[in-house]
Design a protein around this motif. Structure first.
Motif, mmCIF file in Angstrom:
data_model
loop_
_atom_site.group_PDB
_atom_site.id
_atom_site.type_symbol
_atom_site.label_atom_id
_atom_site.label_comp_id
_atom_site.label_asym_id
_atom_site.label_seq_id
_atom_site.Cartn_x
_atom_site.Cartn_y
_atom_site.Cartn_z
ATOM 1 N N ALA A 1 0.839 -1.207 0.000
ATOM 2 C CA ALA A 1 0.000 0.000 0.000
ATOM 3 C C ALA A 1 0.872 1.254 0.000
ATOM 4 O O ALA A 1 0.522 2.266 -0.612
ATOM 5 N N ARG B 1 3.633 5.761 -5.634
ATOM 6 C CA ARG B 1 3.475 5.871 -7.090
ATOM 7 C C ARG B 1 2.313 6.809 -7.408
ATOM 8 O O ARG B 1 2.416 7.671 -8.272
ATOM 9 N N MET C 1 1.128 9.239 -5.741
ATOM 10 C CA MET C 1 1.431 10.646 -5.468
ATOM 11 C C MET C 1 2.246 11.261 -6.595
ATOM 12 O O MET C 1 2.438 12.472 -6.621
ATOM 13 N N GLY C 2 2.823 10.399 -7.455
ATOM 14 C CA GLY C 2 3.634 10.936 -8.542
ATOM 15 C C GLY C 2 5.117 10.957 -8.237
ATOM 16 O O GLY C 2 5.844 11.799 -8.753
ATOM 17 N N ARG D 1 -7.494 3.251 -11.862
ATOM 18 C CA ARG D 1 -6.039 3.355 -11.918
ATOM 19 C C ARG D 1 -5.526 3.606 -13.336
ATOM 20 O O ARG D 1 -4.370 3.957 -13.513
ATOM 21 N N ASN E 1 -5.008 7.632 -13.661
ATOM 22 C CA ASN E 1 -3.723 8.263 -13.324
ATOM 23 C C ASN E 1 -2.536 7.413 -13.809
ATOM 24 O O ASN E 1 -1.405 7.599 -13.370
ATOM 25 N N ARG E 2 -2.825 6.505 -14.698
ATOM 26 C CA ARG E 2 -1.808 5.698 -15.378
ATOM 27 C C ARG E 2 -0.963 4.845 -14.436
ATOM 28 O O ARG E 2 0.176 4.519 -14.740
ATOM 29 N N LEU E 3 -1.535 4.467 -13.267
ATOM 30 C CA LEU E 3 -0.870 3.436 -12.467
ATOM 31 C C LEU E 3 -0.974 2.138 -13.252
ATOM 32 O O LEU E 3 -0.185 1.224 -13.089
ATOM 33 N N ARG F 1 3.998 12.995 -18.869
ATOM 34 C CA ARG F 1 4.781 12.009 -18.133
ATOM 35 C C ARG F 1 3.870 11.484 -17.033
ATOM 36 O O ARG F 1 3.140 12.260 -16.415
ATOM 37 N N GLU G 1 4.342 10.638 -13.967
ATOM 38 C CA GLU G 1 4.532 11.294 -12.661
ATOM 39 C C GLU G 1 3.899 12.687 -12.644
ATOM 40 O O GLU G 1 3.282 13.092 -11.664
ATOM 41 N N ARG H 1 0.198 12.305 -12.329
ATOM 42 C CA ARG H 1 -0.249 11.879 -10.998
ATOM 43 C C ARG H 1 -0.158 12.997 -9.973
ATOM 44 O O ARG H 1 -0.945 13.048 -9.031
ATOM 45 N N ARG H 2 0.820 13.895 -10.141
ATOM 46 C CA ARG H 2 0.934 15.000 -9.191
ATOM 47 C C ARG H 2 -0.230 15.966 -9.338
ATOM 48 O O ARG H 2 -0.492 16.762 -8.440
ATOM 49 N N ILE I 1 -3.334 14.859 -9.854
ATOM 50 C CA ILE I 1 -4.550 14.121 -9.526
ATOM 51 C C ILE I 1 -4.410 13.565 -8.111
ATOM 52 O O ILE I 1 -3.437 12.898 -7.796
ATOM 53 N N TYR J 1 -5.049 11.065 -5.013
ATOM 54 C CA TYR J 1 -5.277 9.625 -5.018
ATOM 55 C C TYR J 1 -5.354 9.128 -3.578
ATOM 56 O O TYR J 1 -4.437 9.328 -2.788
ATOM 57 N N ILE K 1 -6.551 5.620 -1.165
ATOM 58 C CA ILE K 1 -6.920 4.209 -1.266
ATOM 59 C C ILE K 1 -7.367 3.654 0.082
ATOM 60 O O ILE K 1 -7.099 4.247 1.124
ATOM 61 N N GLY L 1 -1.931 3.740 3.110
ATOM 62 C CA GLY L 1 -0.543 3.800 2.654
ATOM 63 C C GLY L 1 0.179 5.056 3.101
ATOM 64 O O GLY L 1 0.961 5.624 2.350
ATOM 65 N N VAL M 1 3.171 15.678 -1.953
ATOM 66 C CA VAL M 1 3.043 16.185 -3.326
ATOM 67 C C VAL M 1 3.498 17.647 -3.446
ATOM 68 O O VAL M 1 4.274 17.977 -4.354
ATOM 69 N N LEU N 1 7.116 17.530 -3.782
ATOM 70 C CA LEU N 1 7.529 17.084 -5.119
ATOM 71 C C LEU N 1 7.385 18.221 -6.129
ATOM 72 O O LEU N 1 8.163 18.341 -7.065
#
Ligand code: ATP
Ligand code: MG
Lengths: 365, 359
Positions: free
Chosen positions: A265, A271, A273-274, B45, B48-50, B69, B71, B74-75, B77, B79, B81, B85, B99, B102
């Motif tokens: 998890a 991943r 989060m980017g 998923r 966000n291209r996981l 890209r 990454e 995803r930054r 969007i 996410y 779960i 996590g 984020v 990042l």
């Protein structure tokens, strides 16, 4: 304490055992025995609460210092009216309590709350023992005579020993950590990688050293420039290679396991989060796995310090030099001069790594 | 706006998602629902291209997500779960700051943002900022997870059963709270659940999936009123009528009520009451004290004797209660007509059983 010390007329002949009373005198012997009796009673007695904890935490270091002092005292007493070539070596009556006292001490530290009294006693006793050695209280022991005859050599071999182990483990970290990472990232590679490393680990050290000598010799024949660069078929090159090979497995295995323990998890969140794969490794996976990875380095280091003693056989130097010299001359105390510091250094390295892991370990884990 | 056209995901022989077409308007709260293994998480998923789609196209505001890209995408969007996590070696503050860090926001801005988000999710920054995830309850951890997803103020939020692992009470309070947050923030949300009640409570639109295909995509009311097929009808369950009531508010259905104050007396009551209706007794401020029926009035010596008293806080219905809760209150107290009151218990009107049945 039937055989506290043994008296030899010279360095080679068999000796005569002396009890602690015969060798150290009634006063000193009685004091030491009383202290040991108190520790034994405290460790057998289950009640007593705080007082028992104090006794088991603080008394063993004091007893250890007194035991060492008593040995030096006994050696001096026996040497007084003997010839200069006579030797006094240590017997089972010395070694058994010397091994048991640290066990009781560390067990008590781990199981009891208060650390101040045991720590203070430990530091004081260490200082006291250092004083005994530096100011010559121990000089009449055969072990110290062996040391006195070779003190320069002793320190240079000690430094060779530390350098060999240190460099080998550093190389192993540089190779093993990426290997563990690779095995974790490409699960298909983990089987073959760890199979190979495990097989290498089972080769006896002596055999590995002797395999490497002809291999390096052949390599040197092919590339003479290596020889000019100071690489030799015997000595530190094969030793370093062998020690590195042995040290890779613990580092690689713990890197692999450490990274695998990171919850899926957490990976998914990172991943999502980017984070790039590199950011994920550096900011999330390595910090979480760091205690386990460092645990592998700790195992590699302690193991390398022990194995380096064998490297003396192929001319690499280190504390093994004294051990093999002593075996050749049947001089037990020379063997001890090599073995005791090796054990001590390994214990210190172990403790230091444990301390470091505690400090480096991220909060919250 | 998110639009999926012909999106397919194949795993070897199995088609996890089959040529899915779905278009989500900005600000919409879309819930993806369906039986286990129907491809909800896979769909989510892919946005966000996981997971990379095998075929088809996904666009965000008209731009193909394949042109970014992963990454970078995803930054932008959020996410969240089910298993949260959170990073165990980081404090709550550092977790939420991931984020923004990042994205290289400056420190002061990050700090300000973290405080703002903790407040938004009802976590006191003074208490929670420096805590580690291992020191949080499941509900608190999930709040932090949601705060972390919102950190960089993304326009889109993807949530995969975020409240699925919580106990029913915590789940309901988090749902309510998240709805409040959403009313404030107006994000475009794609939310996966397999709890139909959660879907009804949260969604502005529900997408029902089965075996990788979209079966029905409509507002909750519409799904309840006209389920597309037997599968949907069974999926929403036998109590679909009650679920529908849960979506309707008391507000537009209640009507004015007749009331009388204590000091006005028995005679006034007799004049005011109408056959077949009740009269509500209130104090000077208008707080409901009880009710009087035509039958109880006959033969009574004074107003008190004719009144059945009630506690407006327990038996009163609020304007923004939903009809299912209102019905439940009415059944519990045996009312055909229930008083609608404000927070202070002041009578606003009354809601009759027939009004609910006609809704
Ligand atoms: N990595 C994978 N490899 C092979 N098959 C997969 C993989 N991931 C998912 N699937 C399959 O794809 C289908 C859809 O999975 P998905 O996780 O999207 O289901 P879901 O609707 O989210 O279910 P749940 O409610 O149980 O979470 C399932 O049949 C699953 O077995
Ligand atoms: Mg799922």
């Amino acid at each position: 304490m039937g055989n506290f010390v043994t008296f030899h007329a010279n360095r080679i002949v068999a000796g005569a055992p002396f009890t602690i009373f015969e060798s150290a005198g009634t006063m000193v012997a009685a004091a030491l025995l009383l202290l040991l009796a108190a520790i034994i009673c405290a460790s057998l007695y289950s009640g007593g609460g705080k007082w028992r904890d104090y006794a088991l935490g603080a008394l063993p270091p004091i007893a250890t210092a007194l035991l060492i002092y008593t040995a030096g005292h006994a050696a001096r007493a026996l040497s007084l009216d003997a010839t200069p070539i006579a030797r006094v070596s240590l017997g089972s009556g010395f070694w058994i309590p010397l091994l048991l006292l640290p066990v009781i001490y560390f067990d008590s530290i781990q199981n009891n709350e208060g650390l101040l009294a045991p720590a203070a006693a430990g530091v004081l006793s260490t200082v006291a023992v250092a004083v005994f050695f530096v100011y010559g209280f121990m000089d009449d022991l055969s072990l110290m005579k062996e040391f006195a005859n070779r003190s320069d050599r002793f320190f240079s071999e000690l430094s060779t020993h530390l350098t060999l182990s240190g460099v080998a483990v550093s190389l192993a970290v540089l190779i093993g950590a990426p290997l563990g990472l690779l095995a974790e990232r490409r699960e298909r590679l983990s089987g073959p990688t760890f199979f190979t490393l495990n097989v290498l680990q089972t080769i006896p050290s002596l055999a590995l050293f002797s395999i490497l000598i002809p291999l390096i010799a052949a390599l040197l024949a092919l590339f003479p420039t290596l020889k000019e660069a100071g690489v030799g078929a015997i000595g530190s090159t094969p030793a370093l290679i062998a020690l590195t090979i042995y040290s890779i497995l613990p580092v690689a295995r713990n890197t692999y396991t450490g990274l695998r323990t990171v919850d899926s998890a957490i990976i998914e969140a990172a991943r999502g989060m980017g984070m790039t794969p590199l950011e994920r490794l550096l900011k999330v996976e390595l910090p979480i796995a760091s205690p386990i990875i460092l645990g592998g380095v700790r195992i590699a280091l302690v193991q390398a310090i022990g194995l380096t003693a064998v490297a003396a056989l192929i001319g690499a130097g280190g504390m093994g030099t004294f051990i093999f010299l002593g075996i050749g001359q049947s001089a037990d105390d020379l063997i001890l001069l090599g073995a005791l510091p090796t054990v001590l250094v390994a214990l210190i390295a172990d403790g230091a790594m444990q301390g470091m892991i505690k400090i480096v370990k991220p909060k919250g884990i | 706006m998110i639009s999926l056209s012909g999106v397919t995901k194949r795993y070897g022989e199995t088609l996890a998602v089959k040529a899915l077409d779905l278009s989500i308007e900005s600000g919409e709260f879309t819930v993806l629902i369906g039986p286990s293994g129907c491809g909800k998480s896979t769909t989510l998923r892919m946005v966000n291209r996981l997971i990379e789609a095998t075929a088809g196209k996904i666009e965000i505001d008209g731009e193909d997500i394949a042109s970014y890209r992963p990454e970078e995408l995803r930054r932008r969007i959020g996410y969240a779960i089910q298993s949260v996590g959170l990073f165990p070696h980081m404090t709550v503050e550092k977790n939420i700051a991931v984020v923004p860090t990042l994205l290289k926001w400056d420190e002061a801005r990050i700090k300000h943002r973290v405080g703002e988000l903790l407040e938004l999710l009802s976590l006191d920054p003074a208490i929670y900022s420096e805590k580690y995830p291992s020191q949080l309850s499941g509900g608190e951890a999930q709040r932090v997870g949601v705060a972390r997803a919102l950190a960089a103020d993304p326009a889109i939020l993807l949530m995969d059963e975020p409240f699925g692992a919580l106990d029913p009470i915590t789940r309901e309070s988090l749902q309510r709270e998240f709805l409040r947050v959403q009313r404030e923030l107006k994000k475009t949300i794609l939310f996966v659940t397999h709890d139909i009640d959660e879907a009804m409570a949260m969604a502005s639109k529900i997408a029902i999936m089965r075996d990788g295909s979209l079966i029905q995509y409509a507002a909750p009311e519409e799904i309840l009123e006209s389920p597309a097929d037997r599968f949907v009808r069974e999926f929403i369950g036998a109590d679909s009528a009650l679920k529908r009531l849960a979506l309707l508010k008391v507000g537009p259905l209640f009507k004015r009520a007749k009331s009388i104050k204590e000091r006005e007396g028995l005679v006034a009551a007799k004049e005011r009451i109408v056959e077949g209706e009740n009269l509500w007794l209130t104090d000077e401020k208008g707080v409901v004290k009880g009710w009087i029926s035509p039958r109880s009035l006959t033969g009574a010596e004074d107003l008190t004797e004719a009144t059945t008293s009630l506690d407006p806080r327990a038996a009163g219905i609020a304007k923004d209660d939903n009809l299912r809760d209102a019905l439940s209150t009415m059944v519990k107290f045996g009312f055909r007509t229930a008083p609608v009151v404000d927070k202070g218990g002041i009578l606003l009107g009354e809601l009759s059983l027939s009004a609910i049945l006609e809704a």
